[in-house]
Design an enzyme around this catalytic site. Structure first.
Site, PDB file in Angstrom:
ATOM      1  N   ASP A  32       0.855  -1.190   0.000  1.00 33.05           N
ATOM      2  CA  ASP A  32       0.000   0.000   0.000  1.00 33.05           C
ATOM      3  C   ASP A  32       0.893   1.243   0.000  1.00 33.05           C
ATOM      4  OD1 ASP A  32      -1.800   2.136   0.970  1.00 33.05           O
ATOM      5  OD2 ASP A  32      -3.201   0.507   1.417  1.00 33.05           O
ATOM      6  N   ASN A  88     -12.907  -3.467   3.452  1.00 34.37           N
ATOM      7  CA  ASN A  88     -13.976  -2.464   3.508  1.00 34.37           C
ATOM      8  C   ASN A  88     -14.909  -2.594   2.309  1.00 34.37           C
ATOM      9  OD1 ASN A  88     -12.703  -1.313   5.796  1.00 34.37           O
ATOM     10  ND2 ASN A  88     -11.356  -0.106   4.475  1.00 34.37           N
ATOM     11  N   HIS A 101     -10.577  -5.581  -2.447  1.00 38.91           N
ATOM     12  CA  HIS A 101      -9.208  -5.816  -1.960  1.00 38.91           C
ATOM     13  C   HIS A 101      -9.242  -6.123  -0.477  1.00 38.91           C
ATOM     14  CE1 HIS A 101     -10.085  -1.506  -1.707  1.00 38.91           C
ATOM     15  NE2 HIS A 101      -9.366  -1.497  -0.601  1.00 38.91           N
ATOM     16  N   HIS A 103      -6.850  -5.799   3.016  1.00 41.96           N
ATOM     17  CA  HIS A 103      -5.660  -5.199   3.620  1.00 41.96           C
ATOM     18  C   HIS A 103      -5.002  -6.209   4.566  1.00 41.96           C
ATOM     19  CE1 HIS A 103      -6.771  -0.859   2.818  1.00 41.96           C
ATOM     20  NE2 HIS A 103      -7.963  -1.416   2.705  1.00 41.96           N
TER      21      HIS A 103
HETATM   22  P1  AMP Z   1      -9.896   1.165   1.010  1.00 41.96           P
HETATM   23  O1  AMP Z   1     -10.048   2.444   1.801  1.00 41.96           O
HETATM   24  O2  AMP Z   1     -10.211  -0.071   1.782  1.00 41.96           O
HETATM   25  O3  AMP Z   1     -10.645   1.245  -0.316  1.00 41.96           O
HETATM   26  O4  AMP Z   1      -8.356   1.052   0.703  1.00 41.96           O
HETATM   27  C1  AMP Z   1      -7.720   1.627  -0.397  1.00 41.96           C
HETATM   28  C2  AMP Z   1      -6.235   1.559  -0.127  1.00 41.96           C
HETATM   29  O5  AMP Z   1      -5.561   1.653  -1.358  1.00 41.96           O
HETATM   30  C3  AMP Z   1      -5.701   2.685   0.761  1.00 41.96           C
HETATM   31  O6  AMP Z   1      -5.049   2.106   1.890  1.00 41.96           O
HETATM   32  C4  AMP Z   1      -4.723   3.431  -0.150  1.00 41.96           C
HETATM   33  O7  AMP Z   1      -3.585   3.885   0.537  1.00 41.96           O
HETATM   34  C5  AMP Z   1      -4.369   2.370  -1.173  1.00 41.96           C
HETATM   35  N1  AMP Z   1      -3.998   2.856  -2.487  1.00 41.96           N
HETATM   36  C6  AMP Z   1      -4.639   3.788  -3.226  1.00 41.96           C
HETATM   37  N2  AMP Z   1      -4.001   3.959  -4.410  1.00 41.96           N
HETATM   38  C7  AMP Z   1      -2.945   3.108  -4.414  1.00 41.96           C
HETATM   39  C8  AMP Z   1      -1.902   2.817  -5.341  1.00 41.96           C
HETATM   40  N3  AMP Z   1      -1.813   3.445  -6.517  1.00 41.96           N
HETATM   41  N4  AMP Z   1      -0.995   1.877  -5.004  1.00 41.96           N
HETATM   42  C9  AMP Z   1      -1.060   1.240  -3.808  1.00 41.96           C
HETATM   43  N5  AMP Z   1      -2.009   1.476  -2.891  1.00 41.96           N
HETATM   44  C10 AMP Z   1      -2.941   2.397  -3.179  1.00 41.96           C
END
Ligand code: AMP
Ligand code: ZN
Length: 136
Positions: A32, A88, A101, A103
């Site tokens: 991330d 989420n 996805h 985490h």
């Molecule tokens: P969520 O809030 O569960 O949708 O998580 C989205 C996650 O994606 C967040 O923790 C962001 O930091 C991560 N994220 C967003 N864009 C990218 C990216 N280009 N590469 C890696 N992680 C990302």
């Protein structure tokens, strides 16, 4: 099954570079870029599913098997003290990228992060009413 303009479709399929920890036919696991802690990783299916409810059962099962393997590997390599598996669904629940996805968040004694909720105090009657609503 890719969605145009979905950043996780592009990352999962290698069109946008990422720090990849694992790749197979179905998934890519990446670091991330806005990590909660050192080693915070994301499991991304290569096909596009907006959320858990849209995920085919077989992909869901495979995602959990991969989460187990990654959790064991990361715990060993990062020497973390624990690990949260977070997923989420929907904006209200904190989802910001609408491509399913999971985490993997390694936890360290002094990481200062909080992942949790304030427990409610429902009565037995309230719990029973909810149980009936869900199972009816
Ligand atoms: P969520 O809030 O569960 O949708 O998580 C989205 C996650 O994606 C967040 O923790 C962001 O930091 C991560 N994220 C967003 N864009 C990218 C990216 N280009 N590469 C890696 N992680 C990302
Ligand atoms: Zn997507």
């Amino acid at each position: 099954m890719k969605e145009e303009n979905c950043i996780f479709c592009k990352i999962a399929n290698g069109e946008i570079p990422s720090k990849t920890l694992h790749e197979d036919e179905t998934f890519r696991v990446i670091l991330d870029v806005g990590p909660a802690t050192r080693g915070h990783a994301l499991i991304l299916p290569k096909n596009h599913f907006a959320n858990l409810c849209e995920l085919p059962e077989e992909t869901a099962a495979d995602a959990m098997k991969l989460a187990r393997r990654m959790a064991a590997l990361m715990t060993e390599k990062l020497s973390c003290d624990g690990l949260n598996l977070v997923q989420n669904n929907g904006e209200t629940a904190g989802q910001t990228v609408f491509h399913f996805h999971m985490h993997l968040i390694p936890r360290y004694g002094d990481d200062g992060q909080k992942i949790g909720w304030t427990p409610g105090q429902p009565t037995q009657e309230e719990l029973e009413e909810i149980r009936k609503t869900i199972t009816a």
